[in-house]
Motif scaffolding. Structure first.
Motif, short mmCIF file in Angstrom:
data_model
loop_
_atom_site.label_atom_id
_atom_site.label_comp_id
_atom_site.label_asym_id
_atom_site.label_seq_id
_atom_site.Cartn_x
_atom_site.Cartn_y
_atom_site.Cartn_z
N GLN A 1 29.00 27.17 45.36
CA GLN A 1 29.72 26.94 44.11
C GLN A 1 29.97 28.26 43.38
N LEU A 2 28.95 29.16 43.37
CA LEU A 2 29.16 30.45 42.73
C LEU A 2 30.24 31.25 43.45
N LYS A 3 30.25 31.19 44.77
CA LYS A 3 31.32 31.88 45.51
C LYS A 3 32.68 31.34 45.13
N GLN A 4 32.78 30.00 44.96
CA GLN A 4 34.05 29.40 44.56
C GLN A 4 34.50 29.94 43.21
N VAL A 5 33.54 30.09 42.27
CA VAL A 5 33.87 30.63 40.95
C VAL A 5 34.35 32.07 41.08
N PHE A 6 33.61 32.89 41.85
CA PHE A 6 33.98 34.30 41.98
C PHE A 6 35.35 34.44 42.65
N ILE A 7 35.62 33.60 43.67
CA ILE A 7 36.92 33.65 44.34
C ILE A 7 38.04 33.32 43.36
N ASN A 8 37.85 32.25 42.55
CA ASN A 8 38.88 31.86 41.59
C ASN A 8 39.15 32.99 40.59
N VAL A 9 38.04 33.61 40.08
CA VAL A 9 38.21 34.66 39.07
C VAL A 9 38.91 35.89 39.67
#
Length: 626
Positions: free
Chosen positions: A514-522
């Protein structure tokens, strides 16, 4: 015994000492004077007696030698008897009652009571007499001794006689000491009588004088008694300028100060009493469970809410140790204890504790040290709040919010899906009428189907999240993996990553995917904000001991203020192919990790995205692939 009596007795005692010293000095002075006078008189008397005896003895011997019948025998005997030393000594003793004995002693032939020249030797003092005779003959002077013979105190006088044409001899005269002692007794009686009279006068005068001296002290004592009873309004009249007057002034000043301080203390005491009642009411009536423990872990006090929440009565656990922490939280308990011993408070947003019956209850706990006036920890206070109903209501709110969001999403999805469906329907109708398949139309239709699939996938992620597995990870490696993943794409768009990570491990409790998904989006948003390329700065550092901060700074065009207010709303996007769900999902993921998601932007200068996550302070072992 009063001060007046004590002072009078002290003055009388000193007067008695002085009078006693006066009597003693008078006694010794009188004794010495009388003794010296008596010795002088005695020596004169002894010399006179010795002279008379020597004259009679000389006449007697002359008569004996020169009487050759010139006178009758009877007359000669009478003359010899009249001039006899024995008769002279007897007459002398008879005429002076204080003379006890007269003895003529030849130093050559004297052997105690034998071989006396004349007189008697009933007052025997052989050794001293022989020594005295030798001393008198040697010096040629008279001697006087004060001694005791036969248990009687006497005076011995030794007078040397040196006749012409004869060897010297000594006349010993013994006299009584009674005349001296009687005079001394009379003198002492007179002195004692006078001293007693003076002592009575001194006692009376000292009693009156002591009364005058302590009269100001009595006034001061009365004032002090009034002060001790709480009467601070009265004042002493001070007319003296000595130490007692100064003391009276100080007492008046003290009375004013005590009155002022007493009024303040009464006010403070009333405030403290009211505050204690207020605090007691709060502790007793509050719905939170409160208990106090000492440094050894023993319960000092509990409130009714504690009894209701945990099931123990106050009398069951006071002065005893309470074991209400589950075994699986034992390691955490040791960490909390270390924090408390260092004077820091421990706040647990949510945990579990055991009840008396062994069941577990969800609570939030705040535990703090209590300090004494010296700054030392004297006890600990622990406040527990039952989170069962709160969690139930929170879950209901989450479900309600989720239903509301799903409703909003459903309307948005329906709107977003309707457009590609219309396109699909139109191309299908065209192919149906033409009965031919146009590859261009087919590509457009597949693109629209992909768009529909993307919208539905993100909708499912938001509406029904998959099961997550939280682990402790070093967020540096997680963000580093995302940078490595997007690095090649960044080069294609002429974008450069500038990485500034902390040298120490930054551990967070998270679901890594989930954190990776956030970092990818940002990071994708940052790259899309710079169509002409530029630099994206990534900063990762600890902020305070319990926080991890991630900052993503781009050099894009920035976001206008009116658009900033709508960021995070579903389907709000300015991208041609965007869905408007990525930012909202990222915010939800960070919130689920108990973190913060914050965006700052200025048109023409770029955007800063700050993500704050709670840092894991424990030393958990990281996985090998971390």
């Amino acid at each position: 015994m009063s001060i007046k009596t004590k002072l009078s007795l002290i003055m009388s005692f000193f007067a008695l000492i002085l009078l006693s010293l006066n009597i003693a000095l008078s006694y010794f002075s009188t004794r010495d004077n009388l003794r010296n006078l008596s010795e002088a008189n005695m020596m004169v008397t002894a010399r006179q007696i010795a002279l008379a005896v020597e004259q009679s003895r000389s006449v007697n011997e002359y008569i004996k030698r020169h009487n050759q019948g010139n006178i009758s025998r009877v007359m000669a005997e009478g003359m010899l008897q009249m001039t006899s030393p024995e008769r002279i000594t007897q007459e002398t003793l008879r005429s002076n009652e204080h003379l006890l004995e007269i003895t003529g002693m030849d130093p050559e032939t004297f052997q105690g009571g034998d071989k006396l020249l004349f007189g008697t030797y009933s007052y025997v003092n052989d050794r001293m007499d022989q020594t005295a005779i030798r001393e008198v003959i040697r010096k040629g002077e008279s001697l006087l001794y004060d001694t005791t013979i036969n248990g009687e105190r006497v005076l011995e006088s030794f007078v040397p006689i040196s006749p012409v044409n004869k060897g010297p001899y000594v006349i010993r005269i013994v006299s009584s000491y009674e005349p001296i002692s009687s005079v001394i007794s009379k003198q002492m009686f007179s002195q004692v009588t006078i001293s007693l009279v003076l002592l009575q006068i001194v006692i009376f005068a000292s009693y009156i004088l002591a009364g005058e001296i302590i009269r100001p002290i009595q006034d001061i004592l009365i004032k002090v008694n009034q002060l001790s009873s709480g009467k601070f309004e009265t004042r002493m009249r001070v007319n003296r300028r000595d130490e007692l007057g100064l003391l009276g002034q100080k007492i008046n000043t003290m009375a004013v100060s005590l009155g002022h301080y007493t009024a303040e203390l009464e006010q403070k005491n009333e405030e403290i009493r009211s505050m204690n009642e207020y605090l007691e009411s709060i502790i007793s009536q509050t719905a939170d469970a409160i208990h106090l423990i000492d440094l050894e872990g023993r319960i000092l006090r509990v409130n009714p809410a504690f009894e209701c929440l945990y099931g123990w009565k106050s009398e069951e656990i006071v002065d005893r140790k309470l074991d209400y922490i589950p075994p699986f939280l034992e390691q955490d308990r040791k960490e909390w204890q270390r924090e408390l011993e260092q004077g820091r408070s421990v706040i647990l947003s949510e945990t579990v504790r055991k009840r008396k019956d062994g069941s577990l209850v969800e609570v939030s706990i705040s535990e703090s040290p209590i300090f004494d006036k010296f700054g030392r920890i004297s006890a600990y206070i622990c406040i527990s709040r039952d989170m069962t109903e709160h969690n139930r209501m929170e879950e209901l709110l989450r479900r309600s919010e989720k239903l509301t969001t799903v409703g909003q999403l459903a309307a948005g999805v329906a709107h977003e899906i309707r457009n590609p469906l219309t396109t699909l329907r139109g191309f299908l109708q065209m192919q149906q009428h033409s009965k031919t398949i146009n590859p261009l139309h087919t590509d457009i239709m597949l693109s629209e189907l992909d768009r529909i699939n993307l919208i539905v996938s993100e909708f499912l992620i938001l509406a029904k999240p998959q099961a997550v597995n939280y682990q402790t990870k070093d967020v540096r490696y997680t963000l580093g993996d995302v940078v490595s993943l997007l690095d090649s794409e960044a080069h294609l768009h002429n974008v450069e990553f500038s990485v500034h990570f902390s040298s120490e491990a930054i551990l967070v409790h998270c679901e890594e995917n989930q954190l990776k998904q956030v970092f990818i989006n940002v990071l994708k948003n940052a790259m899309e904000a710079m169509p002409s390329g530029g630099k994206i700065t990534l900063m990762l550092y600890p902020d305070e001991p319990d926080l991890a901060v991630i900052r993503v700074i781009d050099e894009g065009e920035g976001i206008p203020e009116e658009r900033m207010q709508k960021l995070g709303e579903p389907f709000y996007t300015n991208k041609e192919k965007g869905t408007g769900l990525g930012l909202m999902i990222s915010q939800r993921i960070i919130e689920s990790h108990k973190g913060c998601f914050h965006i700052e932007s200025e048109v023409g200068k770029g955007t800063v995205v700050t993500i704050t996550l709670p840092r894991r302070l424990g030393k958990e072992e990281l996985p090998q692939d971390a």
